[in-house]
Scaffold this motif. Structure first.
Motif, PDB file in Angstrom:
ATOM      1  N   UNK A 154       0.846  -1.202   0.000  1.00 52.78           N
ATOM      2  CA  UNK A 154       0.000   0.000   0.000  1.00 52.78           C
ATOM      3  C   UNK A 154       0.877   1.245   0.000  1.00 52.78           C
ATOM      4  N   UNK A 155       0.286   2.381  -0.345  1.00 53.78           N
ATOM      5  CA  UNK A 155       0.990   3.674  -0.436  1.00 53.78           C
ATOM      6  C   UNK A 155       2.224   3.572  -1.338  1.00 53.78           C
ATOM      7  N   UNK A 156       2.171   2.658  -2.284  1.00 55.36           N
ATOM      8  CA  UNK A 156       3.324   2.429  -3.160  1.00 55.36           C
ATOM      9  C   UNK A 156       3.658   3.673  -3.967  1.00 55.36           C
ATOM     10  N   UNK A 157       2.635   4.414  -4.389  1.00 57.02           N
ATOM     11  CA  UNK A 157       2.896   5.584  -5.239  1.00 57.02           C
ATOM     12  C   UNK A 157       3.703   6.642  -4.490  1.00 57.02           C
ATOM     13  N   UNK A 158       3.294   6.927  -3.247  1.00 57.91           N
ATOM     14  CA  UNK A 158       4.047   7.918  -2.453  1.00 57.91           C
ATOM     15  C   UNK A 158       5.483   7.452  -2.277  1.00 57.91           C
ATOM     16  N   UNK A 159       5.630   6.164  -1.985  1.00 56.40           N
ATOM     17  CA  UNK A 159       6.984   5.637  -1.769  1.00 56.40           C
ATOM     18  C   UNK A 159       7.836   5.765  -3.036  1.00 56.40           C
ATOM     19  N   UNK A 160       7.158   5.750  -4.196  1.00 62.20           N
ATOM     20  CA  UNK A 160       7.895   5.914  -5.453  1.00 62.20           C
ATOM     21  C   UNK A 160       8.082   7.382  -5.813  1.00 62.20           C
ATOM     22  N   UNK A 161       7.568   8.258  -4.937  1.00 63.93           N
ATOM     23  CA  UNK A 161       7.722   9.702  -5.175  1.00 63.93           C
ATOM     24  C   UNK A 161       6.623  10.302  -6.039  1.00 63.93           C
ATOM     25  N   UNK A 162       5.537   9.531  -6.258  1.00 61.91           N
ATOM     26  CA  UNK A 162       4.505   9.996  -7.186  1.00 61.91           C
ATOM     27  C   UNK A 162       3.364  10.723  -6.488  1.00 61.91           C
ATOM     28  N   UNK A 163       3.024  11.894  -7.024  1.00 61.69           N
ATOM     29  CA  UNK A 163       1.860  12.629  -6.516  1.00 61.69           C
ATOM     30  C   UNK A 163       0.696  12.374  -7.464  1.00 61.69           C
ATOM     31  N   UNK A 164      -0.227  11.519  -7.044  1.00 64.08           N
ATOM     32  CA  UNK A 164      -1.382  11.197  -7.886  1.00 64.08           C
ATOM     33  C   UNK A 164      -2.572  12.069  -7.489  1.00 64.08           C
ATOM     34  N   UNK A 165      -3.717  11.827  -8.111  1.00 62.60           N
ATOM     35  CA  UNK A 165      -4.882  12.714  -7.914  1.00 62.60           C
ATOM     36  C   UNK A 165      -5.226  12.964  -6.436  1.00 62.60           C
TER      37      UNK A 165
END
Ligand code: FPP
Ligand code: MG
Length: 409
Positions: free
Chosen positions: A317-328
């Motif tokens: 979970x929260x993989x996007x934040x961990x990858x540095x990604x700011x999603x919608x």
């Protein structure tokens, strides 16, 4: 129109959605002007799926039964947009049941290098949602019906296979880039084999898919499907590390989302419609349907990254934040919590950034706003599907809007 949270950002997002729609629009036709149904009406018996289309879901041999598991994407969930009782996966049982084994066979026949066969077929194990082939076949059958044709064409089924192959090739490359550990609850491909071999295996799948495209011998379909690959690469590239300003962020996110996710679904839908002999206007309906479904799918994906457990998702979970990604959800949350701005710029690299951003998103309206935007795209897809001739497949396309919005993984 009701807005959740900031009206200013919602208006900006709506404007961006409209601009994006115009940028990707291939033909300048109004989808509202599409001729509906041609006054063509079929006997009710032909609206009911034939026996051999449903197939035997009890026999337990069918790959799609496993792939689907009929769990994460059940139609008619609470909050459902519609009342239809059609399950597209059941409706297309016969068309889809061998899709993974056919892809595996195609890949295996294309090389005698055993290890390449093993790596290239690793993700075609029937555990995916088969969303792309399902939409491709639904749109193919719905367009055929619209064109007064009965059978799914072999070329259309090939496009369904090609869409899943391009998708999986991109996932293999993505797993290398993201250095991921899990996909669909099993070790991701890059964990089991070297990056070099895995990257080659992704290229190999793409090469076999390209040969299959060439064998369709249809220039417009070739151009349409080739566009998907250029979009995928650009979408992934855009995600790698740009430093867009606050004003550009949402536009960048939507363009990236179209290229990375929606283009494949949109252009596949357009390709099968073109193969059915549909005119430009129907091909455009197919394209816009896929575009809206694709955008909604990715918005929900970005939302699930904040609300779904790692067990459900089969990846952390929260993989996007961990990858540095700011999603919608983060971009929306930023309106209420400007302290997210510097975190977005430094890609959540400082200790505590991921946890703080995660909390701020949950404390904001970001998740509701993301769902709201996803719903808007699903509704748009549904009204596009409604402009096609009434058939079980057209209804299936409508149900897909609901599945995408209410999926849990
Ligand atoms: C998943 O993203 C990745 C994609 C949808 C596309 C990735 C595209 C490339 C790597 C470009 C190369 C393309 C080809 C055709 C070889 P994600 O990381 O957001 O999703 P995930 O959580 O499922 O990994
Ligand atoms: Mg990834």
């Amino acid at each position: 129109m009701a807005y959740l949270g900031s009206r200013k950002l919602c208006i900006q997002v709506e404007k961006l959605c409209l601009e994006l729609k115009n940028i990707v629009k291939v033909q300048s036709v109004s989808v509202k002007s599409v001729g509906i149904n041609h006054g063509f009406c079929r006997p009710i018996s032909t609206l009911v799926p034939r026996h051999n289309q449903i197939g035997d879901i009890q026999n337990g041999n069918c790959a799609i039964k496993n792939s689907r598991l009929l769990s994460s994407m059940l139609p008619n969930q609470p909050g459902s947009l519609l009342k239809e009782n059609i399950d597209p996966y059941k409706l297309l049982e016969a068309d889809l049941k061998d899709i993974y084994s056919d892809i595996r066979q195609k890949l295996i026949k294309s090389t005698n290098i055993e290890e390449l066969q093993t790596i290239a077929t690793y993700y075609f194990d029937g555990q995916g949602k088969a969303l792309r082939p399902m939409i491709a076949v639904l749109m193919a059958r719905a367009s055929n019906y619209h064109e007064h044709k009965d059978q799914l064409l072999a070329s259309q089924r090939q496009v369904a296979m090609i869409s899943e192959m391009i998708h999986s090739a991109s996932l293999i490359h993505d797993d290398v880039i993201d250095q991921s550990n899990f996909r669909r609850g099993k070790p991701s491909v890059n964990v089991l084999w070297s990056q070099k071999k895995v990257t080659m295996a992704g290229d190999f799948i793409l090469a076999v898919a390209s040969m299959m495209i060439a064998q369709l011998k249809n220039d417009n379909v070739t151009i349409t499907l080739s566009k998907v690959i250029t979009d995928l690469v650009q979408g992934e590239f855009m995600q790698l590390g740009s430093r867009e300003t606050e004003n550009e962020r949402f536009a960048h996110y939507l363009t990236k989302t179209y290229r990375k996710t929606a283009s494949l679904i949109a252009n596949t839908a357009k390709a099968v419609a073109m193969l059915s002999g549909a005119d430009d206007r129907v091909a455009e309906v197919a394209f816009q349907y896929g575009r809206n479904i694709g955008l909604a799918f990715q918005l929900v994906d970005d939302l699930l990254d904040f609300v779904s457990s790692s067990e459900t998702m089969g990846k952390p979970a929260a993989a996007d934040l961990k990858l540095g990604l700011a999603t919608a959800p983060v971009l929306f949350a930023c309106e209420k919590y400007p302290e997210l701005d510097p975190m977005i710029l430094r890609r959540f690299q400082e200790p505590g950034d991921v946890e703080r951003a995660f909390k701020l998103v949950h404390d904001s309206e970001g998740l509701n706003q993301t769902k709201f935007l996803a719903k808007k795209h699903c509704n748009e897809a549904i009204s596009l599907a409604q402009s096609l001739a009434a058939s079980p497949y057209q209804e299936g396309l409508i149900v897909v809007g609901d599945l995408v919005l209410n999926r849990i993984k």
